[in-house]
Design a protein around this motif. Structure first.
Motif, mmCIF file in Angstrom:
data_model
loop_
_atom_site.group_PDB
_atom_site.id
_atom_site.type_symbol
_atom_site.label_atom_id
_atom_site.label_comp_id
_atom_site.label_asym_id
_atom_site.label_seq_id
_atom_site.Cartn_x
_atom_site.Cartn_y
_atom_site.Cartn_z
ATOM 1 N N ARG A 1 -2.243 -0.586 -7.767
ATOM 2 C CA ARG A 1 -1.421 0.538 -7.297
ATOM 3 C C ARG A 1 0.040 0.340 -7.727
ATOM 4 O O ARG A 1 0.693 1.270 -8.185
ATOM 5 C CB ARG A 1 -1.524 0.651 -5.785
ATOM 6 N N THR A 2 0.539 -0.877 -7.554
ATOM 7 C CA THR A 2 1.917 -1.153 -7.968
ATOM 8 C C THR A 2 2.068 -1.051 -9.474
ATOM 9 O O THR A 2 3.086 -0.554 -9.973
ATOM 10 C CB THR A 2 2.333 -2.550 -7.482
ATOM 11 N N ASN B 1 0.811 -1.214 0.000
ATOM 12 C CA ASN B 1 0.000 0.000 0.000
ATOM 13 C C ASN B 1 0.843 1.262 0.000
ATOM 14 O O ASN B 1 0.304 2.368 -0.038
ATOM 15 C CB ASN B 1 -0.933 0.010 1.223
ATOM 16 N N THR B 2 2.169 1.150 0.053
ATOM 17 C CA THR B 2 3.037 2.324 0.039
ATOM 18 C C THR B 2 3.097 2.924 -1.354
ATOM 19 O O THR B 2 2.886 2.240 -2.357
ATOM 20 C CB THR B 2 4.451 1.957 0.504
ATOM 21 N N THR B 3 3.417 4.212 -1.409
ATOM 22 C CA THR B 3 3.481 4.937 -2.690
ATOM 23 C C THR B 3 4.844 5.537 -2.963
ATOM 24 O O THR B 3 5.043 6.130 -4.019
ATOM 25 C CB THR B 3 2.440 6.067 -2.712
ATOM 26 N N LYS C 1 8.509 5.944 -4.231
ATOM 27 C CA LYS C 1 9.236 5.333 -5.334
ATOM 28 C C LYS C 1 10.719 5.164 -5.020
ATOM 29 O O LYS C 1 11.497 4.832 -5.919
ATOM 30 C CB LYS C 1 9.074 6.172 -6.602
ATOM 31 N N ILE D 1 2.562 2.772 -10.092
ATOM 32 C CA ILE D 1 3.687 3.558 -9.598
ATOM 33 C C ILE D 1 4.988 2.771 -9.539
ATOM 34 O O ILE D 1 6.045 3.371 -9.333
ATOM 35 C CB ILE D 1 3.387 4.104 -8.186
#
Length: 1116
Positions: A991-992, A946-948, A950, A995
């Motif tokens: 999500r992955t 769930n992290t964004t 990079k 990003i």
């Protein structure tokens, strides 16, 4: 009265029960209910606002989709027309006689006469209104139509949390940029902000409204004159003569459109100004639509022709790049409006006594002051000063207070208090292979590497009453104070940061006036910016302790503008992207690698340095000499820093590291193989043929690590051992990886290697690029000879065992080139026991994960699995399975606090990745998979997915976590698919896919593919339109991104996902309109030419979609 024991006990119990509860008075209850109602009301309002925003964003995306469909249709028509023309031209007979050519040209001129625009009289409003209406029509065709071919700007993907939809022009006259976004302001307020261009466009020097003519439709026409600054000292500034038309449309939208007035358009044309080059603004403007429930939807179009041929060729990319225009104008306007909107709604909390408007004014004044210093306009009082014979530094002086009176201050009394004049020393230079954001970040955090405390003290003394003697610039580091950075404010997206730098004096007490601290007001821009065309800037000005709102600012600093607008610089390419070069010799891999290397090692940027100083008339020459010497010293320091952080700093003889499959790599493989056989007498490996391609492929897949001493190449095992990639390999030297004993052994054996040609080095321990210890077996070192039998470098080959301090067992010399298997899995039980010891856990994790990878690559993992049941039984008896599982989960949970805010260090990330690698073994084994799912262990990975961020540590974590999930779905177990669907794994994978890096995207897409190929998974995705739309949008965005960076491996999984979706009736009908056109027009033919299976899947997909009947309302 006598009470029985039973009744007494009952009463005591009631008293104890009553004491458990807190009793509230009616007033307190009413207050609590009121607070609850207020909270519910606020939450309801917030949810309504979010719903309105999402509704407006959905409408915006639908309009954008319609526009793209129109653009696709137009391109299809143009393509068909061009094919027809080419066909006609090939069969037609060409008459090249002079008479025929003249006749045809006359006929064409009669059919297409040049439109004659009569000169419009400025006193005739009807003539200007005709130009305004024409401008309006052309602007709307660009904002909502297909007059310009728009392409999505790299790094600016649309979404609920993004700033908007950003696009740039492709193959059009001039450069253009377009933005669409939502703000929580009324249209009239938005129009007022956008018209005040000086408040948000930092490169705008002046904007004068010369004439205002009202129109009959309630709008007005304005004649404007605008001047813009030049970004560097190498080019001239631009000016514009503009007509601006403001009106309302029938649907209530507010429009502000602009264009330059030229002899061809008609209307009054202003006179030329000295120091400026006349540029042209093509139809541009702002379309502001009101949204239901409040707020506005904004369409911004900027389209200019900056007369690129009038600037030196080396900096023409600054004037030819639509990305730079988007960053400086289009995005700046949208960000400024969002900033004001969030300030007005209270979303941004400011600390201190300064209001947001005051802080924005400081930012504007700092930017303006630096631009004034770089340009040095004569009408501001600037004039050039004679040079000292070397033209590297330009000196300008300003002895007039007009500069401050116009640009900074409101009274000349302030000017008289800081000196009799201003002197500016400035220079520009080109930088090669230096990321602008990285360089500015270094200059900001390490001021002592380039600044001189004496010069800073002299600049600060101009704000004080007592004068200070002109300092001399000394060689070496003269920064005797410590700097403390105090954040003051930042914009919503952190593209600009305003801060106060306090320099604490330590030992520099030449004058009592200077013994106090020095304060600088500093503006950083572009440090966190990764988008194409982003400018990085660090400007500062001395400020006194009072920090008054009207304090004078004498700005100096640095500006770095990339000349190549690609965002994939050296910093971006240093990722875990090893698999992109695995296909040795393939055209696609070579093309991708060459493109990556070209972009990573040929990026250029222009650096502009400007420093301003005050001077007294009698000290002007002394200040000029000091300033010239100081700027030269700063430039030298910046060059030294740039060389230190540039990826090519190891020397020009190494150059850009060649990708796998390049001619240099083939040649080096031949030299390594031939030299090994010449010196040792045996072949390094058994090759089917001795062609360069075959040798390189065998060298790459060799089980032992092979690394040359110049570190311009390493095989897969060597890269695994060093924990690096081909791009980052150049940063490694022998001194970094060998310990003291290893260096002593190599130095002792070096004469033997040069004389005999080879030597055996004993086993030992080295360090990876991450600083972790790696134990290796006996190593063979030999001298690599080139085609003329001259020494080229040394090469090393050996088997590594992983981290830890285990003493490696040496191998016999005859087996130096073969893998060592003596102690392969002999100590696995002991390593599992070591997991229970906190001091040994990190090495045990590392060693176990490395052994798992090494043995899987050697094909021995299956053999170990056959013995796994017996060993598992022993482990169960001593309780190690449960203990190991608990410890691995404990390692994962321990990093949760570092996920948000993102503060994860590389060492901690690698440690958890090792734990995840072991969990992947448990997830993939059939005996433990069910237990793995029943324990709900995948849920512990979801916070990581769930992290964004990079950053590389987070990218590694996501990739390792996806590997665990991929191991679950790889065996096609329906129970695993059902578990993942119930825990909402698909949104995390999406999500992955949006990003992540290429490897993360590939694994996440593979997981989605495996879920879709299960009937339950396909039904789940296609059950509602929202689920299908979410998957379809991400897949389409990935297809668009693959146009610029092709990846056959990732494209294969995307096509299989679409193919599986086409097997559902409703999804197939939706794909008739939603399937990306790039999958239909042959864009990826070259990428897929070597894989017939993918081509067959794509053809089947197109067949399925073509046979469906599109229906608008699929999900009722």
């Amino acid at each position: 009265m006598i009470v029985s024991g039973k009744e007494a006990g009952k009463g005591q119990k009631l008293a104890m029960d009553a004491g458990k509860y807190v009793r509230y008075t009616p007033e307190q209850v009413e207050a609590l209910e009121r607070v609850c109602r207020e909270k519910q009301k606020k939450e309801a309002c917030r949810l309504q606002a979010v719903n309105r925003k999402l509704t407006a964003m959905n409408k915006l995306l639908m309009e954008e989709n319609d526009r793209l469909q129109k653009q696709v249709s137009q391109l299809v028509c143009e393509n068909g027309y061009m094919r027809q023309q080419l066909h006609n031209a090939s069969v037609a007979t060409t008459d090249t006689s002079c008479e025929s050519v003249v006749t045809s040209r006359q006929h064409h001129h009669q059919q297409n006469p040049t439109p004659q625009c009569p000169q419009k009289d400025p006193n005739n409003p009807a003539g200007l209104l005709a130009i305004a209406e024409e401008t309006l029509a052309e602007f709307l065709s660009k904002a909502t139509g297909t007059a310009v071919e728009w392409v999505q700007m790299v790094g600016m993907k649309p979404g609920p949390d993004s700033i908007g939809i950003i696009a740039v022009s492709h193959n059009c006259s001039g450069v253009a940029a377009r933005a669409c976004g939502l703000v929580n302001l009324e249209p009239t307020k938005v129009a007022e902000i956008l018209k005040d261009r000086l408040s948000w466009y930092h490169d705008c020097r002046c904007l004068d409204v010369l004439t205002v003519i009202p129109t009959g439709n309630g709008g007005n026409i304005e004649l404007l004159y605008m001047q813009t600054y030049a970004p560097t000292t190498l080019a001239s500034a631009r000016d514009f003569w503009i007509l601006r038309y403001t009106t309302c449309l029938e649907d209530g939208s507010l429009v502000i459109c602009e264009r330059s007035l030229t002899p061809s358009t008609g209307g009054p044309v202003g006179p030329a100004a000295s120091d400026f080059i006349r540029a042209t603004m093509l139809p541009s403007g702002y379309l502001i639509r009101p949204c239901e429930g409040g707020g506005s939807m904004i369409h911004i179009v900027d389209h200019v022709d900056l007369d690129v041929w009038s600037v030196p060729e080396v900096i023409r990319p600054l004037y030819e790049s639509p990305e730079i225009l988007a960053q400086k104008m289009t995005l700046a306007a949208l960000r400024h409006i969002r900033q004001i909107s969030q300030e007005a709604s209270g979303e941004i909390a400011y600390v201190g006594r300064h209001q947001p408007a005051v802080l924005r004014n400081f930012i504007r004044r700092l930017s303006r002051g630096f631009n004034d210093a770089v340009n040095g306009f004569a009408d501001d009082g600037w004039s050039l000063m004679g040079s000292d014979g070397v033209e590297d530094v330009t000196i300008s002086i300003n002895s007039s207070p007009n500069k401050f009176h116009r640009s900074h201050f409101n009274s000349s009394t302030v000017f008289s208090g800081i000196g009799c004049g201003i002197l500016c020393a400035k220079a520009s230079m080109l930088l090669q292979n230096v990321p602008p954001a990285l360089l500015v970040c270094f200059l900001r955090e390490h001021r002592s590497e380039w600044a001189d405390f004496g010069v800073d003290a002299y600049s600060a003394s101009s704000l004080r009453a007592s004068p200070y003697a002109v300092p001399g610039v000394r060689s070496g580091s003269n920064f005797v104070g410590n700097q403390i950075i105090l954040p003051l404010a930042h914009t919503t997206e952190h593209e600009e940061t305003l801060e106060v730098v306090r320099i604490v004096d330590h030992g520099f007490n030449q004058d009592d006036v200077l013994s106090r601290n020095i304060h600088l007001l500093q503006l950083c821009r572009g440090i966190d910016e990764n988008a194409a065309g982003a400018c990085a800037q660090l400007v500062f000005a001395p400020i006194d302790e009072s920090f008054a709102d009207d304090t004078p600012l004498l700005t100096s600093g640095f500006r770095i503008i990339p000349l190549d607008s690609r965002p994939d610089g050296p910093k971006a390419t240093r990722t875990l992207d090893l698999a992109s070069t695995l296909e040795v010799g393939s055209g696609a891999a070579a093309h991708t690698a060459n493109k990556t290397t070209c972009s990573a090692f040929n990026s250029r940027s222009v650096l502009t340095v400007a420093f301003q100083f005050t001077f007294e008339n009698h000290l002007r020459e002394n200040v000029a000499a000091m300033a010239r010497q100081y700027v030269r010293s700063v430039v030298t320091s910046v060059q030294r820093v740039a060389m230190a952080i540039a990826p090519s700093r190891l020397g020009s003889h190494i150059g850009a590291k060649q990708p796998l499959g390049s001619p240099e790599a083939h040649t080096l493989a031949q030299w390594i193989f031939r030299s090994y056989r010449f010196h040792i007498g045996v072949d390094l490996f058994q090759a089917d043929s001795h062609t360069s391609e075959s040798l390189l492929k065998n060298l790459w897949h060799h089980s032992d690590a092979i690394v040359p001493s110049i570190f311009n190449f390493a095989n897969q095992a060597g890269l695994d051992m060093l924990e690096t990639t081909h791009v980052a390999l150049q940063d490694i030297t022998l001194d970094k990886i060998l310990d003291d004993s290893g260096r002593k052994v190599l130095n002792a054996e070096f004469p033997k290697i040069m004389q005999q040609g080879f030597a055996y080095l004993p086993a030992g321990i080295c360090s990876s690029s991450m600083g972790r210890p790696i134990s290796y077996e006996q190593v063979v070192a030999w001298k690599v000879l080139n085609d003329v039998d001259s020494p080229h470098c040394l090469a090393f080959i050996g088997a590594f065992l992983g981290g830890g301090t285990d003493s490696p067992s040496p191998v016999a010399p005859a087996a130096a080139g073969q893998p060592a298997t003596g102690r392969t899995m002999a100590s696995v039980e002991q390593l599992v026991l070591d997991l229970c010891d906190p001091e040994l856990r990190e090495h045990a994790l590392f060693d176990l994960s490395k052994r798992k990878k090494k043995e899987k690559r050697k094909g021995q993992w299956r053999k170990e699995e056959e013995r796994g049941k017996k060993r598992k039984q022993r482990w169960k008896e001593i309780g190690l399975v449960r203990a190991a599982r608990f410890i691995l989960i404990q390692e994962i949970v321990s990093i949760y606090p570092a996920l948000s805010p993102p503060t994860l260090s590389p060492d901690v990330s690698n440690r958890v990745c090792n734990a995840l690698a072991l969990l992947q073994c448990v997830a993939s084994h059939p005996d433990t998979q069910i237990l793995f799912l029943n324990a709900h262990i995948p849920l512990y990975l979801y916070p990581i997915l769930n992290t964004t961020s990079k950053a590389r540590p987070f990218e590694y974590l996501r990739l390792a976590s996806l590997g665990v999930i991929g191991a679950l779905v790889k065996v096609d177990d329906p129970e695993a698919i059902s578990f993942l669907l119930q825990t909402e794994i698909i949104p995390l994978c999406l999500r992955t896919m949006e990003i992540g890096g290429e490897l993360s995207k590939t694994v996440a897409t593979f997981i989605v593919q495996k879920i879709l190929f299960d009937n339950l998974g396909l039904q789940h995705v296609c059950a509602t339109f929202e689920r299908f739309f979410a998957v379809d949008v991400i897949l389409a965005n990935m297809v668009v991104s693959l146009v610029e960076q092709p990846s056959a491996r990732l494209l294969k999984h995307i096509i299989r996902c679409y193919l599986r979706l086409s097997e559902n009736g409703r999804a197939c009908k939706a794909l008739t309109r939603g399937l990306p056109v790039m999958l239909k027009d042959g864009t990826f033919n070259r990428c897929l030419r070597d894989d017939p299976a993918i081509r067959q899947w794509l053809q089947q997909l197109l067949h399925n979609v073509a046979g469906a009947n599109p229906v608008l309302s699929l999900w009722a």
